[in-house]
Design a protein around this motif. Structure first.
Motif, mmCIF file in Angstrom:
data_model
loop_
_atom_site.group_PDB
_atom_site.id
_atom_site.type_symbol
_atom_site.label_atom_id
_atom_site.label_comp_id
_atom_site.label_asym_id
_atom_site.label_seq_id
_atom_site.Cartn_x
_atom_site.Cartn_y
_atom_site.Cartn_z
ATOM 1 N N GLY A 132 0.814 -1.207 0.000
ATOM 2 C CA GLY A 132 0.000 0.000 0.000
ATOM 3 C C GLY A 132 0.847 1.257 0.000
ATOM 4 N N ARG A 135 1.949 1.883 -3.476
ATOM 5 C CA ARG A 135 0.853 2.453 -4.283
ATOM 6 C C ARG A 135 0.711 3.950 -3.988
ATOM 7 N NH1 ARG A 135 -1.820 -2.293 -2.716
ATOM 8 N NH2 ARG A 135 -3.103 -1.146 -1.188
ATOM 9 N N ARG A 139 1.173 7.171 -6.598
ATOM 10 C CA ARG A 139 0.178 8.234 -6.777
ATOM 11 C C ARG A 139 0.809 9.599 -6.550
ATOM 12 N NH1 ARG A 139 -6.132 8.671 -4.787
ATOM 13 N NH2 ARG A 139 -6.481 10.737 -5.700
ATOM 14 N N SER A 157 -7.697 11.060 3.592
ATOM 15 C CA SER A 157 -8.554 10.099 2.883
ATOM 16 C C SER A 157 -7.767 9.347 1.818
ATOM 17 C CB SER A 157 -9.758 10.811 2.263
ATOM 18 O OG SER A 157 -9.348 11.703 1.233
ATOM 19 N N VAL A 158 -6.862 10.039 1.128
ATOM 20 C CA VAL A 158 -6.058 9.372 0.098
ATOM 21 C C VAL A 158 -5.109 8.368 0.741
ATOM 22 C CG1 VAL A 158 -4.332 9.705 -1.699
ATOM 23 C CG2 VAL A 158 -6.218 11.335 -1.479
ATOM 24 N N ARG A 160 -5.381 6.862 3.624
ATOM 25 C CA ARG A 160 -6.120 5.735 4.189
ATOM 26 C C ARG A 160 -6.655 4.795 3.116
ATOM 27 N NH1 ARG A 160 -9.173 9.436 8.778
ATOM 28 N NH2 ARG A 160 -7.345 9.588 10.158
ATOM 29 N N GLY A 161 -6.752 5.273 1.888
ATOM 30 C CA GLY A 161 -7.111 4.393 0.790
ATOM 31 C C GLY A 161 -5.988 3.447 0.408
ATOM 32 N N CYS A 162 -4.771 3.750 0.886
ATOM 33 C CA CYS A 162 -3.610 2.906 0.578
ATOM 34 C C CYS A 162 -3.094 2.157 1.804
ATOM 35 C CB CYS A 162 -2.478 3.757 0.012
ATOM 36 S SG CYS A 162 -2.864 4.621 -1.526
ATOM 37 N N ASN A 164 -3.691 0.966 6.108
ATOM 38 C CA ASN A 164 -4.683 0.786 7.163
ATOM 39 C C ASN A 164 -4.043 0.685 8.539
ATOM 40 O OD1 ASN A 164 -3.620 -1.809 7.201
ATOM 41 N ND2 ASN A 164 -5.384 -2.754 6.188
ATOM 42 N N GLU A 169 0.485 5.809 9.200
ATOM 43 C CA GLU A 169 -0.155 7.025 8.684
ATOM 44 C C GLU A 169 0.365 8.259 9.418
ATOM 45 O OE1 GLU A 169 -4.474 9.116 9.193
ATOM 46 O OE2 GLU A 169 -4.497 6.981 8.684
#
Length: 475
Positions: A132, A135, A139, A157-158, A160-162, A164, A169
């Motif tokens: 993640g 990824r 991006r 939000s971006v 956390r989309g990659c 968890n 984070e």
């Protein structure tokens, strides 16, 4: 009006962005004058003298560093646009830095100017998150962070989309927030991208003599290009007529006419110069400000056992809370900077050790203190900030550090406002950025932190981009 008082462009503030805008415009024959209220240039990245020593303000490290030959980066663009040879900045790379979380930094991510080091550290500490993370990095690499038109989205939000894992984070957000975010708790993703690239994909460097080298180069380029500069000459008001700035009024009462005005002092601060806006339309000033302690040592920090860390971003709590604190200072997190730990080359070293610590602070808890109470509070918090930061460095006794310390200083949010004019001591300006640099007056433009490019390189690129976009491309 005397024509000698008319300029093609009047620039308010001699910080990095104002100087860069002035150089760029003067290169193309514009008659430019920079107006600065104080007697030193640099704004948030300047220096001062105290008892025969020079102290840097702001500059922990110049971010966005890349080695010679790397093209298409902010640093190379800056050097080209301002016609600066990279050797003139005399940049020396960091040795290594860390993000350290936990009561004593039990979870640590090391990074250098080689991104592969950071990636391997993430893989070691967070093996289930590495795919993640990769990824997310892809991006970031493909995101157009310099676009003046892109719509804002939440960085949290971006990410956390990659990812968890909340710990990873927060460890990613801590450095980028401390080095550029005016927004509490979250960031606009474009701002996150700018700072992630600047810190991790590119890197840290510093001239041996600190920020003075960069300022000398900028001032000489501006002088050579024919730019004018008026120091100790602040702007009190911008006179607007029919939606345009007609003149600026100096602190002395003198009126100056200019076809264009570029303001590097911040959006709310510029709004004040224009006049009181209609109720409910005032721009919100930022709430994020800092204290910083500075200790001068009689030996190199490495000799005290503090190793080769250049910058350490630390947090002792289960979650990283980047927000205006209720107390005068938030000791839970911060940034340690040891300027000695850049690679200055053979037989090159700073003559004394330097230990700097930055923590979040609250402006109104400092602003109204009587002078005697203020100085007592500085002494108290200086000691507390130092103790908090030392948890994240190899152990050193109080007595050893005390005997090695030959001078100290500390700045507070009150200091920041006094010498920069930033409302509330907000180093990174207002939380809402103005990517196109527009203001209610069609010929007044913002550059610098409230335009939205971050860091020292970002500030200079902001000045360049606003000069190009609003003035040179339309000439």
């Amino acid at each position: 009006m005397n024509t000698r008082s008319h300029y093609d462009v009047a620039i308010i503030g001699a910080g990095m962005s104002g100087l860069a805008a002035g150089i760029r415009l003067a290169h193309f024959g514009k008659k430019v004058c920079i107006f600065e209220r104080h007697n030193a240039v640099g704004g948030l990245n300047s220096f001062y003298s105290l008892e025969g020593r020079k102290f840097d303000v702001g500059l922990h490290a110049l971010t966005n560093f890349v080695r010679p030959g790397v093209k298409g980066t902010p640093l190379t663009k800056l050097l080209r646009q301002l016609r600066i040879d990279r050797d003139e900045f005399a940049l020396c790379e960091q040795k290594q830095s860390r993000v350290a979380f936990g009561p004593a930094g039990e979870t640590s991510l090391r990074f250098t100017n080689d991104f592969a080091v950071f990636e391997s550290e993430v893989a070691r500490q967070f093996p289930t998150q590495i795919d993640g993370f990769r990824r997310l990095v892809e991006r970031i690499k493909t995101y157009d962070d310099v676009s003046l038109e892109i719509a804002p989205i939440s960085a949290r939000s971006v990410v956390r989309g990659c990812l968890n894992d909340p710990l990873l984070e927060d460890m990613l957000f801590c450095p980028v927030m401390y080095y550029g975010s005016a927004q509490e708790h979250d960031m606009e993703f474009g701002q996150f991208v700018i700072m992630f690239k600047a810190l991790f994909l590119e890197g840290f460097a510093r001239p041996l003599e600190g920020v003075r080298v960069i300022l000398r180069v900028l001032l000489e380029k501006y002088r050579q290009a024919g730019g004018e500069r008026r120091m100790k000459c602040g702007v009190r008001k911008i006179i607007g007529r029919a939606g345009r700035a007609d003149a600026i009024v100096l602190d002395t009462g003198e009126e100056i006419q200019a076809t264009h005005v570029i303001s590097s002092i911040g959006a709310p601060e510029t709004e004040r110069l224009v006049g009181v806006p209609p109720a409910g339309t005032e721009l919100a000033a930022g709430r994020l400000t800092f204290v910083e302690t500075i200790s001068i040592l009689n030996q190199q920090p490495a000799a005290l056992g503090w190793g080769s860390d250049t910058i350490v971003f630390f947090n002792d709590s289960p979650r990283f809370d980047y927000a205006c604190p209720s107390a005068p200072v938030d000791l839970r997190s911060g940034v340690i900077c040891i300027p000695n730990n850049f690679d200055y080359g053979p037989n090159q070293a700073l003559p004394e050790g330097i230990f700097r610590v930055t923590c979040l602070a609250r402006y109104d808890r400092w602003a109204a203190l009587p002078d005697d109470v203020y100085h007592n509070e500085k002494s108290r918090w200086y000691a507390d900030v130092q103790r908090s930061a030392r948890r994240f460095l190899p152990a050193l006794s109080d007595g050893t550090l005390s005997s090695a310390t030959v001078a100290t200083d500390m700045f507070t949010p009150r200091t920041i406002t006094k010498f920069t004019g930033h409302i509330g001591g907000a180093i990174y300006g207002a939380p809402v950025k103005h990517r196109q640099g527009r203001t209610p007056l069609e010929n007044v433009y913002l550059c610098g932190t409230d335009q939205g490019f971050l860091g020292i390189i970002g500030a200079m690129l902001s000045g360049i981009s606003m000069a190009n976009y609003h003035i040179l491309q339309k000439s």
